[in-house]
Motif scaffolding. Structure first.
Motif, mmCIF file in Angstrom:
data_model
loop_
_atom_site.group_PDB
_atom_site.id
_atom_site.type_symbol
_atom_site.label_atom_id
_atom_site.label_comp_id
_atom_site.label_asym_id
_atom_site.label_seq_id
_atom_site.Cartn_x
_atom_site.Cartn_y
_atom_site.Cartn_z
ATOM 1 N N LYS A 148 0.710 -1.186 -0.117
ATOM 2 C CA LYS A 148 -0.088 0.109 -0.107
ATOM 3 C C LYS A 148 0.825 1.193 0.049
ATOM 4 O O LYS A 148 1.875 1.272 0.451
ATOM 5 C CB LYS A 148 -0.875 -0.023 1.293
ATOM 6 C CG LYS A 148 -1.781 -1.113 1.365
ATOM 7 C CD LYS A 148 -3.167 -0.893 0.432
ATOM 8 C CE LYS A 148 -4.062 -2.048 0.224
ATOM 9 N NZ LYS A 148 -4.445 -2.777 1.535
ATOM 10 N N GLY B 175 -16.944 -3.386 9.168
ATOM 11 C CA GLY B 175 -17.039 -3.718 7.768
ATOM 12 C C GLY B 175 -17.955 -2.755 7.039
ATOM 13 O O GLY B 175 -17.687 -2.265 6.102
ATOM 14 N N ARG C 255 -16.172 0.465 6.634
ATOM 15 C CA ARG C 255 -15.047 0.348 5.568
ATOM 16 C C ARG C 255 -15.853 0.467 4.223
ATOM 17 O O ARG C 255 -15.339 1.414 3.634
ATOM 18 C CB ARG C 255 -14.292 -0.764 5.833
ATOM 19 C CG ARG C 255 -13.516 -1.308 4.680
ATOM 20 C CD ARG C 255 -13.119 -2.742 4.524
ATOM 21 N NE ARG C 255 -14.219 -3.276 4.402
ATOM 22 C CZ ARG C 255 -14.345 -4.686 4.988
ATOM 23 N NH1 ARG C 255 -13.506 -5.277 5.562
ATOM 24 N NH2 ARG C 255 -15.427 -5.472 4.838
ATOM 25 N N ASP C 256 -16.726 -0.309 4.231
ATOM 26 C CA ASP C 256 -17.435 -0.309 2.727
ATOM 27 C C ASP C 256 -18.057 1.006 2.363
ATOM 28 O O ASP C 256 -17.872 1.469 1.046
ATOM 29 C CB ASP C 256 -18.282 -1.418 2.599
ATOM 30 C CG ASP C 256 -17.556 -2.841 2.655
ATOM 31 O OD1 ASP C 256 -16.254 -2.842 2.375
ATOM 32 O OD2 ASP C 256 -18.212 -3.692 3.099
ATOM 33 N N LYS D 221 -13.265 2.843 1.864
ATOM 34 C CA LYS D 221 -12.954 2.283 0.711
ATOM 35 C C LYS D 221 -13.441 2.888 -0.369
ATOM 36 O O LYS D 221 -12.789 3.185 -1.323
ATOM 37 C CB LYS D 221 -13.888 0.908 0.578
ATOM 38 C CG LYS D 221 -12.932 -0.327 0.178
ATOM 39 C CD LYS D 221 -13.916 -1.481 -0.001
ATOM 40 C CE LYS D 221 -13.088 -2.822 -0.048
ATOM 41 N NZ LYS D 221 -13.899 -4.045 -0.004
ATOM 42 N N ASP E 18 -10.603 5.541 -0.791
ATOM 43 C CA ASP E 18 -9.181 4.876 -0.533
ATOM 44 C C ASP E 18 -8.587 5.648 0.313
ATOM 45 O O ASP E 18 -7.227 5.882 0.508
ATOM 46 C CB ASP E 18 -8.219 4.901 -1.869
ATOM 47 C CG ASP E 18 -7.098 4.129 -1.753
ATOM 48 O OD1 ASP E 18 -7.158 3.096 -0.909
ATOM 49 O OD2 ASP E 18 -6.189 4.110 -2.693
ATOM 50 N N ASN F 132 -8.977 -9.741 10.306
ATOM 51 C CA ASN F 132 -10.030 -9.101 10.186
ATOM 52 C C ASN F 132 -9.907 -7.574 10.008
ATOM 53 O O ASN F 132 -10.499 -6.696 9.516
ATOM 54 C CB ASN F 132 -11.342 -9.350 10.746
ATOM 55 C CG ASN F 132 -11.658 -10.791 10.861
ATOM 56 O OD1 ASN F 132 -10.995 -11.666 10.038
ATOM 57 N ND2 ASN F 132 -12.762 -11.313 11.416
ATOM 58 N N ASP G 292 -5.677 -8.036 4.614
ATOM 59 C CA ASP G 292 -5.978 -7.466 3.251
ATOM 60 C C ASP G 292 -7.225 -7.358 3.552
ATOM 61 O O ASP G 292 -8.104 -8.301 3.879
ATOM 62 C CB ASP G 292 -5.487 -8.393 2.161
ATOM 63 C CG ASP G 292 -4.153 -8.378 1.723
ATOM 64 O OD1 ASP G 292 -3.408 -7.455 1.955
ATOM 65 O OD2 ASP G 292 -3.766 -9.398 1.199
ATOM 66 N N ASN G 293 -8.146 -6.227 2.990
ATOM 67 C CA ASN G 293 -9.634 -6.132 3.303
ATOM 68 C C ASN G 293 -9.782 -5.814 4.633
ATOM 69 O O ASN G 293 -11.020 -6.208 4.967
ATOM 70 C CB ASN G 293 -10.342 -6.681 2.319
ATOM 71 C CG ASN G 293 -11.942 -6.533 2.267
ATOM 72 O OD1 ASN G 293 -12.015 -5.270 2.020
ATOM 73 N ND2 ASN G 293 -12.708 -7.290 2.239
ATOM 74 N N TYR H 183 -10.694 -4.203 8.333
ATOM 75 C CA TYR H 183 -11.781 -2.909 8.773
ATOM 76 C C TYR H 183 -10.755 -1.776 8.501
ATOM 77 O O TYR H 183 -11.297 -0.830 8.165
ATOM 78 C CB TYR H 183 -12.117 -2.983 9.968
ATOM 79 C CG TYR H 183 -12.595 -4.462 10.304
ATOM 80 C CD1 TYR H 183 -13.723 -5.039 9.410
ATOM 81 C CD2 TYR H 183 -12.428 -5.284 11.582
ATOM 82 C CE1 TYR H 183 -14.187 -6.385 9.727
ATOM 83 C CE2 TYR H 183 -12.963 -6.350 11.826
ATOM 84 C CZ TYR H 183 -13.953 -6.972 11.043
ATOM 85 O OH TYR H 183 -14.621 -8.182 11.348
ATOM 86 N N SER I 97 -6.947 0.302 7.804
ATOM 87 C CA SER I 97 -5.356 -0.002 7.122
ATOM 88 C C SER I 97 -4.481 -0.367 8.006
ATOM 89 O O SER I 97 -3.765 -1.460 7.759
ATOM 90 C CB SER I 97 -5.003 1.245 6.676
ATOM 91 O OG SER I 97 -5.948 2.327 5.922
#
Ligand code: GLC
Ligand code: CA
Length: 556
Positions: A4, A240, A243-244, A248, A251, A268, A272-273, A275, A277
């Motif tokens: 990243k 989650g 984040r979404d 996300k 970015d 989690n 990767d992916n 909640y 960075s």
């Protein structure tokens, strides 16, 4: 593990109230940060996290927000904020704000409306419960002492939940309408061009419901909030979603203040992916803590410090990137905590910095750390501002300590240690303000200040600059940022040694964490020294003598 953009960066935390005051009111401000951007660039900083500067009664110094969409006039205006974001961009610095959404202030409009009508829309933004026979719903203890329940103003038959101070009512994340409000607010800020957020106290947004008592762990009959958190399932659903819906989309960079996560959920959080960075590794900070209170905390040893750091390296290997700290606004000064008082010197401070910077993770410098600022000596509890220190002073008195002993205890742990004004120079008030500072300046500012260290090539400040430059040096960057960490010689006391390696390169880091010299033996001569906090390295290229608190980085 995906690479990243932020992995190779260096971050810096600003506690705005104590950073730099431009209008003489004794309170640091956003214009002060704008003015110091060239300084941050000179140091080599890429990401700046600013502790809360939103409108707030400042009961918990800004972690009690009364308006998420405005800047507190004591810190400046929204125009100042916009200017700061834009100016920082010119220096290639990204601004990260503090996201405090487990709770807001009791002076937030939402809470005021909840008090007006607990059964209406805003009542559902909080945890408001009926008292049963004058009793509160459960025996949880607030992090700042006392019950988490407080009578709802205007409604003596009802109470509201606050895991932190009573001026910080918890927001009810179970309510989708509340979550929408929060996501809208986050995106509004990201839309302004923020780089991201540091996310406050976030594990607490999921409560174990319905409310029930846990076994009491102190004479007050209450139970620490962690007992409830161990039972709370499903924080990931909220995180989650956040984040979404927010991070996300933009970015955005996000770093969680996460305590008490369940070990099996670690990936989690920052895989990767994940909640977030990244999240902070607090294992050295919490080492030696006790349920009883600060008076029962154990001082950390160099061996324990090393073991915590290595455990964190292992936990995150192949999964994600921790954020590494020596201190923050909630901790005493790291040099005072991790180095024995008699050993405090520029050399030992550089040694401590070397460990943090050479491990795998995103380094965060807390303001003043780069000049080696130390703990304050408190002469009276009246000098203390921090609510948690005031609570712990009482906890120590209740446990039978005399006032002078209690003062000594809180001096070692107080959050105010980190909150004294930044020591810019030897001028009055350390050059922080032309007025009266809101919190006393540490009297050692005549010795420890930026101005003198800037002109001294051997200073702690110049050493931090060197560490940062090394992390960015194309010759070593890949290894320092991504290399595998392998602990060495862990059977030896007070030695923190490890290699960082990629298939192409191996760096050896060895820090002699004591005053007496020691010898270390290598299998083969090292290629070249990369960093050293002494003028030379004694001994041969296979048998080296490290002086007291000598720190070396060698290319093997
Ligand atoms: C976090 C903050 C701390 C604050 C608390 C409540 O731990 O870092 O300063 O008191 O959350 O918001
Ligand atoms: Ca000011």
């Amino acid at each position: 593990m995906q690479k990243k953009w932020w992995h190779e960066k260096v971050a810096y935390q600003i506690y705005p109230k104590s950073f730099y005051d431009t209008n003489g009111d004794g309170i640091g401000d956003l214009r002060g940060i704008i003015e110091k951007l060239p300084y941050l660039r000179e140091l080599g900083i890429d990401i700046v996290w600013i502790s809360p500067c939103y409108c707030s009664p400042l009961a918990d110094e800004g972690y009690d927000i009364s308006d998420y969409y405005n800047i507190d006039p004591r810190f400046g205006t929204m125009e100042d904020m916009d200017e700061l974001i834009a100016e920082a961009k010119k220096y290639d610095i990204g601004i990260v704000m503090d996201l405090v959404v487990n709770h807001c202030s009791d002076e937030h409009e939402w809470f005021r409306k909840a008090c007006e009508n607990p059964d209406g829309k805003y009542g559902k933004y909080f945890y408001i419960e009926d008292m049963k026979d004058g009793k509160v719903p459960c025996n949880w203890r607030s992090y700042f002492g006392g019950s988490v329940w407080e009578p709802l103003p205007g409604h003596p038959d009802k109470c509201y939940l606050h895991l932190f101070h009573k001026k910080q009512p918890d927001l009810n994340w179970e309510n989708p309408e509340l979550r929408e409000e929060i996501y809208k607010m986050i995106n509004w800020w990201l839309e302004k061009g923020l780089t991201g957020f540091r996310i406050d106290a976030i594990i607490n947004i999921k409560k174990a419901l319905p409310f029930k008592d846990y076994p009491a762990d102190r004479a007050d009959g209450l139970s620490k909030a962690q007992n409830m958190l161990a039972d709370a399932v499903g924080v990931g659903d909220f995180l989650g979603e956040m984040r979404d819906r927010c991070f996300k989309v933009y970015d955005a960079f996000s770093v969680g203040e996460v305590f008490d996560e369940k070990p099996e959920e670690f990936a989690n959080f920052i895989g990767d992916n994940g909640y977030f960075s990244s999240m902070y590794d607090f294992s050295t900070n919490i080492w030696g803590r006790s349920d009883k209170g600060w008076y029962d905390y154990k001082p950390i040893t160099p061996n324990a410090y090393r073991d915590c750091m290595f455990a964190g390296q292992k936990r995150s290997e192949g999964i994600g990137f921790y954020s590494l700290i020596i201190e923050n606004h909630d901790e005493p000064r790291g040099v005072s905590r991790y180095i024995p008082e008699d050993d405090l010197s520029g050399t030992s401070k550089k040694a401590l910095a070397t460990v943090m910077f050479m491990l795998r993770g995103l380094p965060f410098i807390y303001q003043g750390q780069e000049i080696g600022m130390e703990n304050m000596k408190f002469h009276s509890i009246d000098e203390v501002d921090d609510i948690s220190t005031i609570d712990e002073y009482q906890v120590a008195l209740d446990a039978g300590y005399q006032p002078d002993e209690a003062l000594k205890i809180i001096s070692d742990h107080s959050r105010d240690n980190a909150r004294t004004p930044f020591q810019w120079s030897a001028a009055p008030q350390a050059g922080f303000t032309t007025g009266t500072p809101w919190l006393r300046v540490n009297p050692n500012y005549t010795d420890i200040n930026l101005e003198s260290q800037r002109n001294d090539p051997d200073s702690v400040y110049q050493y931090y600059r060197t560490l940062i430059a090394l992390r960015k040096n194309p010759q070593y960057k890949e290894t320092i940022v991504y290399g595998v960490t392998t602990p060495l010689w862990t059977d030896q006391d007070n030695l923190i040694a490890f290699t960082r390696s990629t298939p192409e390169q191996t760096l050896l880091v060895a820090v002699n964490f004591r005053n007496e010299p020691r010898t270390i033996a290598l299998d083969a001569p090292y290629k070249q020294p990369v960093l050293n906090n002494y003028a030379e390295i004694s001994g041969s290229k296979t048998e080296l003598t490290l002086q007291g608190y000598q720190a070396v980085v060698l290319e093997l």
